[in-house]
Scaffold this active site. Sequence first.
Site: not given
Length: 303
Positions: A60, A104, A127
């Site tokens: 990422k 995460q 997200d």
Amino acid sequence: MNIRETTRAARIDGKGFAAGVRARVADHVAELTSVQGITPGLAVVLVGEDPASEVYVRNKARQTREVGMTGFEHKLAAETTQAELLTLLARLNADPAVHGILVQLPLPRHIDTEAVLAAIDPAKDVDGFHVSNVGLLATGQKALVPCTPLGCLMMLRDRLGSLKGLNAVVVGRSNIVGRPMAQLLLRDDCTVTVAHRHSRDLEAICRGADILVVAVGRPRMIPGDWIKPGATVIDVGINRIEAGDGRTRLVGDVDFDDAARVAGAITPVPGGVGPMTIACLLSNTLTACCRAHGLPEPEGLTA
């Protein structure tokens, strides 16, 4: 003539498609930076030292830099308390240079995941997991959408054009893929069925699908004879199985070779849906940045 012997599905190249998405994001970022003096910023928070998560976070970070965005990495010890993590998120929420925040998962057991996700500003929730974004999506309003379903939708639109009126079946009802995928397909005017472990006659349900999206985490669960001839199949599953000689390999939730003899188009595993997830994380960050500054959203990169 037997269609299984005369046809071969088109392979949907998720890796190539994701590269195209990243290129379009990079173009928009360059224009934002040069014309508006704004650079989108993505903050990624990693708690602990899970090896798979560390690899994912590194990817990422690399792709964030490659598209010209600013990356903010926060690597915290596994012993970090929930209060300390929430304090960091409050700081990121208030930072105007940060347009997207991603924590995460999974988090260490002593941290309440739901409380952490709820603490992220919905406008920075790239997200798409915050309950506010879930509710906005379910009611057909503007939201930040989970990355994997967004990637699936992009590939379906590219392959099929208009999805209006098509019968879509989503196998799996997780909050990460199945449920938001169904909502996105409804928004594109599909007739949607969500199937799950308690569904009766799953085979018949799948056979009625013009679009079949499978996200259950069971290797090769869907055989070719469950698929309608010419259907478009999106395989979200990533399963590691024994390949002999002590080796392993990745397969999807769909029996690819069998399904490819029937379907019109299908995503492979690996190289299908997987690469789209980070690409859509970047597109969501760009979208969040544009919304924060009252600028037009990037066409073709949002739901």
